[in-house]
Design an enzyme around this catalytic site. Structure first.
Site, mmCIF file in Angstrom:
data_model
loop_
_atom_site.group_PDB
_atom_site.id
_atom_site.type_symbol
_atom_site.label_atom_id
_atom_site.label_comp_id
_atom_site.label_asym_id
_atom_site.label_seq_id
_atom_site.Cartn_x
_atom_site.Cartn_y
_atom_site.Cartn_z
ATOM 1 N N GLN A 86 0.695 -0.868 0.181
ATOM 2 C CA GLN A 86 -0.033 -0.371 0.468
ATOM 3 C C GLN A 86 1.005 1.317 0.704
ATOM 4 O O GLN A 86 0.336 2.141 0.536
ATOM 5 C CB GLN A 86 -0.578 0.011 0.666
ATOM 6 C CG GLN A 86 -1.686 -0.386 1.032
ATOM 7 C CD GLN A 86 -2.848 -0.659 -0.611
ATOM 8 O OE1 GLN A 86 -3.414 1.208 -0.538
ATOM 9 N NE2 GLN A 86 -3.187 -1.139 -0.726
ATOM 10 N N SER A 87 1.663 1.196 -0.778
ATOM 11 C CA SER A 87 3.014 2.090 -0.582
ATOM 12 C C SER A 87 2.181 3.673 -1.556
ATOM 13 O O SER A 87 2.032 3.431 -2.880
ATOM 14 C CB SER A 87 4.071 1.687 -1.037
ATOM 15 O OG SER A 87 4.388 2.862 -1.500
ATOM 16 N N ASN A 88 2.291 4.914 -0.832
ATOM 17 C CA ASN A 88 1.775 6.573 -1.084
ATOM 18 C C ASN A 88 3.202 6.143 -1.923
ATOM 19 O O ASN A 88 3.239 7.077 -3.399
ATOM 20 C CB ASN A 88 1.786 6.643 -0.205
ATOM 21 C CG ASN A 88 0.345 6.553 0.518
ATOM 22 O OD1 ASN A 88 -0.618 6.284 -0.135
ATOM 23 N ND2 ASN A 88 1.354 6.184 1.882
#
Ligand code: PLP
Length: 370
Positions: A86-88
């Site tokens: 879920q990396s921004n």
């Protein structure tokens, strides 16, 4: 001109000497949180770095303005990076790469207890047509340094070379000077960000007593810290850790801050910083990275209800939760001007719907959609 304005001008020139792609919408807005301030007794402001504009925005866009210029300068045709699923960072990197015609390659790690669905950021990675490699993170790997993933990254670099493409290896969060990034570009972006914020507050004839934000890979913190040292030494830079212990975070931020100081102020001015100068709170991390807790979820609800502004449960929710708790404990003085830096992260709201349902569903039996 005063000495201070001469120093500011020379720093501005040093910042302008860095090549830069203008991908982000800057300056980001600075808003007063009037209703929340009235409840707290301090003057709260929010700096909207969630509104940087690049595929739903966030703090990484500012850093990518500098990093993508380096990618182009090195003649790369593809860019490789890694992080949690879920990396921004990876989402904004994918969008920035696409905007410049560069092929984005992402190593996305899943972990026990964290959402793994194709949703939120990973869904946006897919929409940006990033080349995605998903792996389960085993306990022998640490994601914060290239060392932890070097075998996997090397294999991708070789694959790119066989396809005739020169790959740029972008360190996680554009933070540590490693891979293809030879200057502390993420932190340089946040020195610039601090100057932008300072000028917005000066236009309101207000001083900044503290800036509070979520800290992870460390370059947002390092850049703000160096910016404050240079332009506003009385300002407290307060990082709320969302991933590592206080000691680990301080060590990492200190080394990036030293590199940043050297890159901007040159070797002519000494950088006297010890780890005690770096303010990091790790108690709001609660059960760990990406694991939401009741108090964070209630803080997210509070900001939405009082100010109509959204936060995420991984980064900004924990950071504001920390800020409000510190206010309650008297860490800040009544009437001080406290800036909450909103670093983005909203796509992750959607993968945490079960936590929001658990903590926020009405207890009076009102039906929610399933
Ligand atoms: C929304 C959000 N806030 C804060 C951070 C932390 O920034 P840094 O990695 O520069 O410490 C991140 C990093 O991924 C993020 O995605």
């Amino acid at each position: 001109m005063t000495d201070a304005s001469v120093a500011r001008e020379s720093l501005r020139k040093a910042l302008e000497a860095f090549p830069r792609c203008r991908l982000s919408h800057l300056p980001t807005p600075l808003e007063s949180l009037e209703r929340l301030s009235a409840r707290c007794g301090v003057n709260l402001f929010i700096k909207r770095d969630d509104q940087t504009g690049l595929a739903l925005g966030g703090n990484k866009s500012r850093k990518l303005d500098f990093l993508m210029a380096d990618v182009l300068a090195q003649g790369a045709q593809s860019v490789i990076s890694w992080a949690g699923v879920q990396s921004n960072w990876c989402r904004q990197l994918a969008a920035a790469s696409r905007k410049l015609g560069i092929h984005p390659i992402l190593l996305l790690f899943t972990r026990p207890r964290l959402p793994r669905a194709l949703d939120g950021n990973s869904l946006l990675d897919l929409i940006c047509d990033a080349e995605i490699h998903t792996l389960e993170l085993d306990s022998s790997r640490k994601l914060m340094t290239l060392d932890g993933v070097k075998d996997l990254v090397d294999r991708l670099v070789e694959k790119e070379a066989r396809a005739g493409r020169n790959a740029y290896v972008a360190p996680i969060g554009a933070s540590l000077m490693e891979g293809s990034m030879r200057k502390p570009l993420g932190a340089v972006a946040y020195v610039n960000g601090f100057l932008e914020l300072l000028e917005q507050m000066e236009a309101r004839k207000s001083r900044i007593d503290a800036v509070v934000f979520a800290t992870g890979s460390g370059s947002t913190h390092a850049g703000l810290f160096v910016g404050a040292r240079l332009f506003s030494p009385h300002t407290k830079i307060v990082g709320i850790s969302v991933s590592d212990s206080r000691a680990e975070t301080r060590e990492c931020v200190k080394s990036i801050a030293q590199q940043t100081w050297l890159a901007l102020a040159g070797s002519g001015r000494a950088f006297d910083c010890c780890e005690d100068d770096l303010v990091v709170f790790d108690e709001y991390l609660q059960e760990g990275y990406g694991i939401p807790d009741q108090s964070t979820i209630e803080t997210i609800r509070l900001l939405a209800r009082e100010e109509g502004i959204l936060l995420d449960p991984v980064y900004t929710g924990k950071a504001l939760n920390g800020l409000l708790d510190l206010v309650k404990k008297g860490y800040f003085q009544p009437g001080q001007n406290i800036i909450f830096l909103h670093t983005g992260g909203m796509p992750a709201i959607f993968v945490y719907r079960d936590a929001f349902r658990e903590y926020l569903a009405p207890k009076d039996g009102t039906d929610l959609p399933s």
